[in-house]
Design a protein around this motif. Structure first.
Motif: not given
Length: 92
Positions: A29-34
């Motif tokens: 999910e952090v990757g999705e934010v990025q």
């Protein structure tokens, strides 16, 4: 609100998950934010549109779900880690 959200997170789990599941989900999910922030530069010429802002905020909500899952698994709270972090940073 923090403790209410942690209860909500627990109630929306489809089954019991372990720490690995939550950690991997959090990373995803952090990757999705990025990715949404990358699109801000690539597609929006670094102009934060309301649509892009909403997409970022929705992904941050997913980040919070997995973070809350980790905290529930550790029998801790968001408030606990905020206080710990404030103490850590104050001692630097």
């Amino acid at each position: 609100m923090n403790s209410k959200y942690q209860i909500f997170q627990k109630n929306t789990q489809k089954k019991e998950f372990n720490l690995n599941y939550f950690a991997l989900g959090l990373g995803g999910e952090v990757g999705e934010v990025q990715n949404e922030i990358k699109k801000l530069e690539r597609d929006d010429n670094n102009h934060l549109t309301n649509e892009r802002k909403q997409k970022i905020l929705l992904e941050l909500g997913d980040v919070m779900w997995y973070l809350s899952g980790i905290l529930n698994t550790l029998d801790s709270s968001i408030d606990d880690i905020l206080l710990l972090n404030m103490e850590k940073l104050s001692n630097k």
